[in-house]
Design a protein around this motif. Structure first.
Motif, mmCIF file in Angstrom:
data_model
loop_
_atom_site.group_PDB
_atom_site.id
_atom_site.type_symbol
_atom_site.label_atom_id
_atom_site.label_comp_id
_atom_site.label_asym_id
_atom_site.label_seq_id
_atom_site.Cartn_x
_atom_site.Cartn_y
_atom_site.Cartn_z
ATOM 1 N N ARG A 37 0.934 -0.971 0.238
ATOM 2 C CA ARG A 37 -0.082 0.357 -0.001
ATOM 3 C C ARG A 37 0.616 1.509 -0.307
ATOM 4 N N PHE A 38 2.005 0.914 1.078
ATOM 5 C CA PHE A 38 2.863 2.736 0.986
ATOM 6 C C PHE A 38 3.844 2.341 -0.243
ATOM 7 N N ILE A 39 4.127 1.342 -1.333
ATOM 8 C CA ILE A 39 4.535 1.001 -2.273
ATOM 9 C C ILE A 39 4.023 1.313 -2.992
ATOM 10 N N ASN A 40 2.249 1.810 -3.792
ATOM 11 C CA ASN A 40 1.625 1.803 -4.117
ATOM 12 C C ASN A 40 1.644 3.481 -4.571
ATOM 13 N N ALA A 41 1.619 3.896 -3.545
ATOM 14 C CA ALA A 41 1.226 5.518 -3.593
ATOM 15 C C ALA A 41 2.911 5.853 -4.276
ATOM 16 N N VAL A 42 3.599 5.479 -4.004
ATOM 17 C CA VAL A 42 4.827 6.328 -5.006
ATOM 18 C C VAL A 42 4.895 5.995 -5.950
ATOM 19 N N LEU A 43 4.741 4.082 -6.508
ATOM 20 C CA LEU A 43 5.059 4.422 -7.351
ATOM 21 C C LEU A 43 4.364 4.897 -8.814
ATOM 22 N N VAL A 44 2.921 5.672 -9.012
ATOM 23 C CA VAL A 44 2.638 6.214 -9.202
ATOM 24 C C VAL A 44 2.962 7.762 -9.783
ATOM 25 N N GLN A 45 4.243 8.168 -8.783
ATOM 26 C CA GLN A 45 4.898 9.321 -8.875
ATOM 27 C C GLN A 45 6.251 9.010 -9.416
ATOM 28 N N GLY A 46 5.718 7.639 -9.781
ATOM 29 C CA GLY A 46 7.618 7.552 -10.856
ATOM 30 C C GLY A 46 8.722 6.917 -9.437
ATOM 31 N N ILE A 47 8.369 6.311 -8.594
ATOM 32 C CA ILE A 47 9.222 6.438 -7.817
ATOM 33 C C ILE A 47 9.515 4.587 -7.473
ATOM 34 N N PHE A 48 10.059 3.964 -8.243
ATOM 35 C CA PHE A 48 10.175 2.742 -8.186
ATOM 36 C C PHE A 48 9.554 2.305 -9.603
ATOM 37 N N GLU A 49 10.062 0.982 -10.158
ATOM 38 C CA GLU A 49 9.422 0.696 -11.346
ATOM 39 C C GLU A 49 8.301 -0.914 -10.982
ATOM 40 N N GLU A 50 7.924 -2.148 -11.130
ATOM 41 C CA GLU A 50 6.595 -2.792 -11.593
ATOM 42 C C GLU A 50 7.212 -3.434 -12.558
ATOM 43 N N PRO A 51 8.012 -3.741 -12.367
ATOM 44 C CA PRO A 51 8.069 -4.651 -14.304
ATOM 45 C C PRO A 51 7.450 -5.586 -14.080
ATOM 46 N N GLU A 52 7.148 -6.777 -13.480
ATOM 47 C CA GLU A 52 5.698 -7.672 -13.139
ATOM 48 C C GLU A 52 5.116 -7.262 -12.171
ATOM 49 N N PRO A 53 3.884 -8.289 -11.568
ATOM 50 C CA PRO A 53 3.215 -7.858 -10.131
ATOM 51 C C PRO A 53 3.860 -8.100 -9.042
ATOM 52 N N ARG A 54 3.948 -7.252 -8.039
ATOM 53 C CA ARG A 54 4.862 -7.301 -6.969
ATOM 54 C C ARG A 54 5.752 -7.921 -6.916
ATOM 55 N N VAL A 55 6.810 -7.418 -7.898
ATOM 56 C CA VAL A 55 8.416 -7.396 -8.450
ATOM 57 C C VAL A 55 8.803 -5.779 -8.408
ATOM 58 N N TYR A 56 9.814 -4.988 -7.388
ATOM 59 C CA TYR A 56 10.168 -4.479 -7.952
ATOM 60 C C TYR A 56 11.211 -3.879 -8.287
ATOM 61 N N LYS A 57 12.212 -3.035 -8.659
ATOM 62 C CA LYS A 57 13.352 -2.824 -9.608
ATOM 63 C C LYS A 57 13.449 -0.822 -9.271
ATOM 64 N N HIS A 58 15.018 -0.078 -9.420
ATOM 65 C CA HIS A 58 15.026 0.936 -8.707
ATOM 66 C C HIS A 58 14.741 1.612 -10.202
ATOM 67 N N SER A 59 13.588 2.929 -9.955
ATOM 68 C CA SER A 59 13.876 4.107 -11.093
ATOM 69 C C SER A 59 15.198 4.940 -10.757
ATOM 70 N N ALA A 60 14.735 5.755 -11.811
ATOM 71 C CA ALA A 60 15.798 7.133 -11.193
ATOM 72 C C ALA A 60 15.319 7.646 -9.541
ATOM 73 N N SER A 61 14.510 7.657 -10.291
ATOM 74 C CA SER A 61 13.580 8.721 -8.511
ATOM 75 C C SER A 61 14.016 8.391 -6.965
ATOM 76 N N SER A 62 13.846 6.490 -7.641
ATOM 77 C CA SER A 62 14.210 6.032 -6.265
ATOM 78 C C SER A 62 15.328 6.009 -5.432
ATOM 79 N N THR A 63 16.368 5.817 -7.089
ATOM 80 C CA THR A 63 17.924 5.432 -6.892
ATOM 81 C C THR A 63 18.551 6.284 -5.519
ATOM 82 N N ALA A 64 17.624 7.737 -5.836
ATOM 83 C CA ALA A 64 18.963 8.753 -5.207
ATOM 84 C C ALA A 64 18.171 8.529 -3.639
ATOM 85 N N PHE A 65 17.307 7.992 -3.156
ATOM 86 C CA PHE A 65 17.146 8.129 -1.590
ATOM 87 C C PHE A 65 17.800 7.149 -1.154
ATOM 88 N N ARG A 66 18.822 6.460 -2.049
ATOM 89 C CA ARG A 66 20.235 5.118 -1.070
ATOM 90 C C ARG A 66 20.983 6.236 -1.088
#
Length: 346
Positions: A37-66
């Motif tokens: 539920r938390f991840i869905n709320a940021v996915l719509v902002q381009g933070i993380f990517e979901e290449p298949e259901p319930r599987v995640y990878k970094h986007s350019a935006s999410s990588t910055a928070f590392r």
């Protein structure tokens, strides 16, 4: 975002490759159904990517928070927000404490309405959101006024065609046309009667708790029978044409919903309909999608409830003997819907 930052979700998603929801939730000690539920709320902002259901990878935006510097810069702003909250608690919603809540509670505590994040934020665990609402007159007044202002964004009409019930209702006017269960001050019934130019000669019934209907400002609506009723008890109106529940189910998780639904199911006749005016959560969250459904889902998490996808609705309703006949979606806002159901096999 602060919960994801503080619980180092960004660090547990590999820079090269993907990670599944179950694995990620295990690494941070959360329930998978909460984390998504938390991840869905940021996915719509381009933070993380979901290449298949319930599987995640970094986007350019999410990588910055590392990056520690970027994370510190973000948290500096968040600390300022919580400082304002300490000075003037009415200025900032209590969602600011959800990260702290998740640090000290067992993963499944989120499903206990007596241990909701909201109750924790108020220092009042042991009481539900609605108990706290009613014992604080100022908070209750703001809530009820806010719900009235939000009504145009949660319409009753434009989905299920109540006017098309005319022939069936006029053929059996002794049956209630609509029983609005947990209907508050009856705004939904007023809208229905406007669409139908009345009630086709059959009763319209408004049900809610006695304190809601007969409090300091008793509800009086021409053409509507006002009936105090606790929806966990036996439904006194049998075989109505339509039972209607608007924005009720999302306040609760499935176990409580089943407790609420069973008395209505037992009261339904072979041709009765049970309609839910509620939200349909999209199955996926993609950058650029409407963020409102996912933000509403997080709001409901705070107070002990949840929004549901079509599959989750189907699963819940089947457990109490209901089948979905049709989902009537609002043109231009398909997450707003009226779900039409009947008894299984009828």
């Amino acid at each position: 975002m602060n919960a994801l930052v503080e619980h180092r979700v960004f660090d547990h998603v590999p820079l090269d490759g993907t990670i599944g929801l179950e694995d990620l939730a295990s690494k941070i000690g959360w329930e998978p159904a909460v984390l998504v539920r938390f991840i869905n709320a940021v996915l719509v902002q381009g933070i993380f990517e979901e290449p298949e259901p319930r599987v995640y990878k970094h986007s350019a935006s999410s990588t910055a928070f590392r990056d520690d510097a970027m994370r510190a810069y973000y948290q500096l702003g968040y600390v300022s927000l919580t400082a304002i909250n300490r000075i003037s608690p009415k200025c900032v919603p209590n969602t600011s404490k959800v990260s702290d809540y998740l640090k000290i509670h067992a993963p499944r505590d989120v499903y206990d309405p007596l241990k909701s994040p909201f109750s924790y934020s108020r220092g009042a665990e042991g009481k539900t959101y609605y108990q706290l609402l009613e014992q604080d007159p100022a908070f209750s007044d703001v809530w009820h006024k806010g719900m009235a202002q939000a009504a145009p964004f949660n319409p009753v009409l434009g989905m299920f065609p109540f006017r098309d019930m005319k022939e069936a209702v006029e053929a059996e006017p002794e049956r209630a046309f609509v029983v609005d269960v947990g209907g508050g001050r009856g705004n939904a019934l007023v809208d229905m009667m406007k669409e139908c130019d009345g009630s086709f000669g059959a009763p319209m019934v408004l049900q809610d708790l006695k304190e809601v209907l007969q409090g300091e400002d008793p509800v009086r609506i021409d053409g509507v029978q006002v009936m105090p009723h606790d929806f966990c008890n036996e439904q006194p109106v049998k075989n109505a044409h339509v039972y209607y529940m608007r924005k009720v189910m999302h306040n609760y998780y499935d176990d409580k919903c089943r407790t609420i639904l069973r008395p209505i199911v037992e009261a339904m006749g072979p041709t009765s309909r049970l309609l839910f005016g509620d939200m349909i959560l999209p199955e996926t969250a993609r950058p650029g999608d409407d963020a409102l459904p996912f933000y509403m889902d997080l709001r409901m998490l705070m107070i002990g409830g949840t929004e549901r996808s079509e599959a989750q609705w189907k699963q819940l309703l089947e457990t109490v003997g209901l089948v979905i006949v049709k989902i009537w979606r609002l043109p231009g806002a398909p997450h707003q819907a009226t779900i039409e159901t009947r008894l299984r096999g009828k």
